[in-house]
Design a protein around this motif. Structure first.
Motif, PDB file in Angstrom:
ATOM      1  N   ILE A 283       0.778  -1.049   0.182  1.00  0.00           N
ATOM      2  CA  ILE A 283      -0.131  -0.116   0.000  1.00  0.00           C
ATOM      3  C   ILE A 283       0.927   1.104   0.056  1.00  0.00           C
ATOM      4  CG2 ILE A 283      -1.835   1.087   1.216  1.00  0.00           C
ATOM      5  CD1 ILE A 283      -2.512  -1.444   2.410  1.00  0.00           C
ATOM      6  N   PHE A 284       0.788   2.100  -0.838  1.00  0.00           N
ATOM      7  CA  PHE A 284       1.166   3.465  -0.911  1.00  0.00           C
ATOM      8  C   PHE A 284       0.019   4.542  -0.741  1.00  0.00           C
ATOM      9  CE2 PHE A 284       3.648   0.804  -3.584  1.00  0.00           C
ATOM     10  CZ  PHE A 284       4.864   0.983  -3.252  1.00  0.00           C
ATOM     11  N   VAL A 285       0.191   5.265   0.380  1.00  0.00           N
ATOM     12  CA  VAL A 285      -0.549   6.361   0.766  1.00  0.00           C
ATOM     13  C   VAL A 285       0.190   7.651   0.808  1.00  0.00           C
ATOM     14  CG1 VAL A 285      -2.435   7.052   2.683  1.00  0.00           C
ATOM     15  CG2 VAL A 285      -2.090   4.570   2.273  1.00  0.00           C
ATOM     16  N   HIS A 286      -0.825   8.620   0.444  1.00  0.00           N
ATOM     17  CA  HIS A 286      -0.246   9.951  -0.056  1.00  0.00           C
ATOM     18  C   HIS A 286      -1.099  10.782   1.025  1.00  0.00           C
ATOM     19  CE1 HIS A 286       1.590  13.644  -1.615  1.00  0.00           C
ATOM     20  NE2 HIS A 286       0.380  14.227  -1.503  1.00  0.00           N
ATOM     21  N   ALA A 287      -0.529  11.397   1.752  1.00  0.00           N
ATOM     22  CA  ALA A 287      -1.258  12.186   3.085  1.00  0.00           C
ATOM     23  C   ALA A 287      -1.489  13.570   2.448  1.00  0.00           C
ATOM     24  CB  ALA A 287      -0.579  11.923   4.376  1.00  0.00           C
ATOM     25  N   ASP A 288      -2.586  14.038   2.456  1.00  0.00           N
ATOM     26  CA  ASP A 288      -3.053  15.376   1.890  1.00  0.00           C
ATOM     27  C   ASP A 288      -3.576  16.266   3.168  1.00  0.00           C
ATOM     28  OD1 ASP A 288      -2.298  14.727  -0.538  1.00  0.00           O
ATOM     29  OD2 ASP A 288      -4.335  14.634  -1.406  1.00  0.00           O
ATOM     30  N   PRO A 289      -3.128  17.278   3.297  1.00  0.00           N
ATOM     31  CA  PRO A 289      -3.704  18.353   4.348  1.00  0.00           C
ATOM     32  C   PRO A 289      -5.049  18.621   3.824  1.00  0.00           C
ATOM     33  CG  PRO A 289      -2.274  19.574   3.139  1.00  0.00           C
ATOM     34  CD  PRO A 289      -2.141  18.217   2.437  1.00  0.00           C
ATOM     35  N   CYS A 290      -5.889  18.919   4.869  1.00  0.00           N
ATOM     36  CA  CYS A 290      -7.459  19.287   4.545  1.00  0.00           C
ATOM     37  C   CYS A 290      -7.434  20.715   4.455  1.00  0.00           C
ATOM     38  CB  CYS A 290      -8.173  19.128   5.676  1.00  0.00           C
ATOM     39  SG  CYS A 290      -7.834  20.029   7.431  1.00  0.00           S
TER      40      CYS A 290
END
Length: 334
Positions: A283-290
């Motif tokens: 799994i590759f998860v890119h964390a975005d800011p709200c």
């Protein structure tokens, strides 16, 4: 766990390979006794089973190898080649079967020992059907396209053999020997269709075509374990290579969180997906800011920087989560 699964898949496909050799011998014996063109068609198709099971055995052994420098995503795609190879062989056999049936129509030949021959074919129906059903069941359980393809091939072979036995019985009762050639021609068209289906599945996998059912399973896992601080999920992509599942997506989290908090949330998100898949999951998860617009559908009660009141949820379904954009861009705020 994964090693045991691979060993089990190898044993299953080895069983298929050995039984294909045995059943092929029985079918050619039945042809030798009867000189039936329909039975010959079945025997020729059984040779395809041998080559297909052999290649499937090789592909499963190769797909079980760990990732390396040259294959950073593993070797699972070889199973798509296996299914395509099997489909190509089936179509080739279908062409020869149809040509032989047409020739027998033009040049009829007497048949003999039909009762004994149909009895031998009936034995292969039971064995093929049982092994085919078991391979499909285990292939789905272990996410192995090679096992499923080989099992479905054996099941279609069993169904085709039933049709051939029925045609032989009709010849016995009616004396109309052209029924034998007609059954052979029908058999050729039927397995050509099965071969095309396997080729279609193989090409879809090699081209990374989206698997709707697989995507729905992943989305359902996310929905069931949804956390209030998982503000948004988008650009979700899921691919299955052999038993290995590859997922990459964007996860929107509160922008004011520390790197440690975001890291723990991402790890929790990954664990949810891994627990819902029996094989290896990468799994590759890119964390975005709200962003401020996210407040309208964010349920985080104790948010210290909320700028807008919560209005409504957004449906996390296959269509929405697969879009390459934040979900609030699709929502009308008012």
């Amino acid at each position: 766990m994964q090693i045991n699964q691979n060993k089990r898949k190898i044993r299953l496909i080895l069983l298929s390979f050995l039984m294909s050799i045995l059943l092929s011998g029985i079918k050619f014996l039945a042809y030798y006794l009867t000189d039936s063109n329909a039975i010959l068609s079945d025997a020729l198709e059984s040779i395809i089973n041998i080559f297909a099971s052999g290649f499937a055995l090789y592909s499963i052994r190769l797909s079980a190898l760990p990732k390396d420098t040259n294959h950073p995503y593993g070797h699972g795609k070889i199973e798509f080649f296996s299914a395509g190879f099997e489909g190509g062989l089936i179509i080739t056999a279908a062409v020869f079967i149809c040509v032989g049936a047409i020739q027998r129509f033009l040049e009829p030949a007497p048949l003999a020992n039909l009762s004994l021959g149909s009895g031998l074919i009936a034995i292969t129906v039971i064995i093929n059907g049982g092994i085919g059903y078991y391979l499909v069941k285990e292939g789905k359980a272990h996410n192995s396209l090679a096992l499923v393809a080989d099992g479905r091939h054996l099941l279609s072979d069993a169904v085709s053999s039933v049709i051939l036995v029925a045609s032989v019985v009709m010849v016995l009762f009616t004396g109309l020997e052209w029924i034998d050639s007609a059954a052979s021609l029908f058999f050729g068209v039927l397995i050509a269709f099965n071969g095309f289906q396997l080729l279609r599945k193989s090409v879809a996998g090699l081209m990374d075509e989206s698997d709707r059912n697989l995507l729905e399973n992943v989305v359902e896992a996310i929905r069931q374990h949804k956390k209030d601080y998982w503000v948004d999920v988008h650009n979700l992509r899921v691919q299955q290579y052999g038993a290995d599942l590859h997922i990459d997506t964007h996860l929107t989290l509160p922008y004011y969180w520390t790197l440690q908090q975001s890291h723990e949330a991402v790890r929790e998100f990954e664990n949810v997906l891994k627990e819902n898949h029996p094989g290896e999951t990468e799994i590759f998860v890119h964390a975005d800011p709200c962003l401020p617009q996210c407040c309208y559908f964010c349920r985080l009660d104790d948010c210290p920087v909320r700028q807008h009141a919560f209005q409504h949820d957004i449906d996390w379904d296959v269509v929405n989560l697969a879009k390459n954009q934040k979900l609030f861009t699709e929502v009308k705020i008012g």
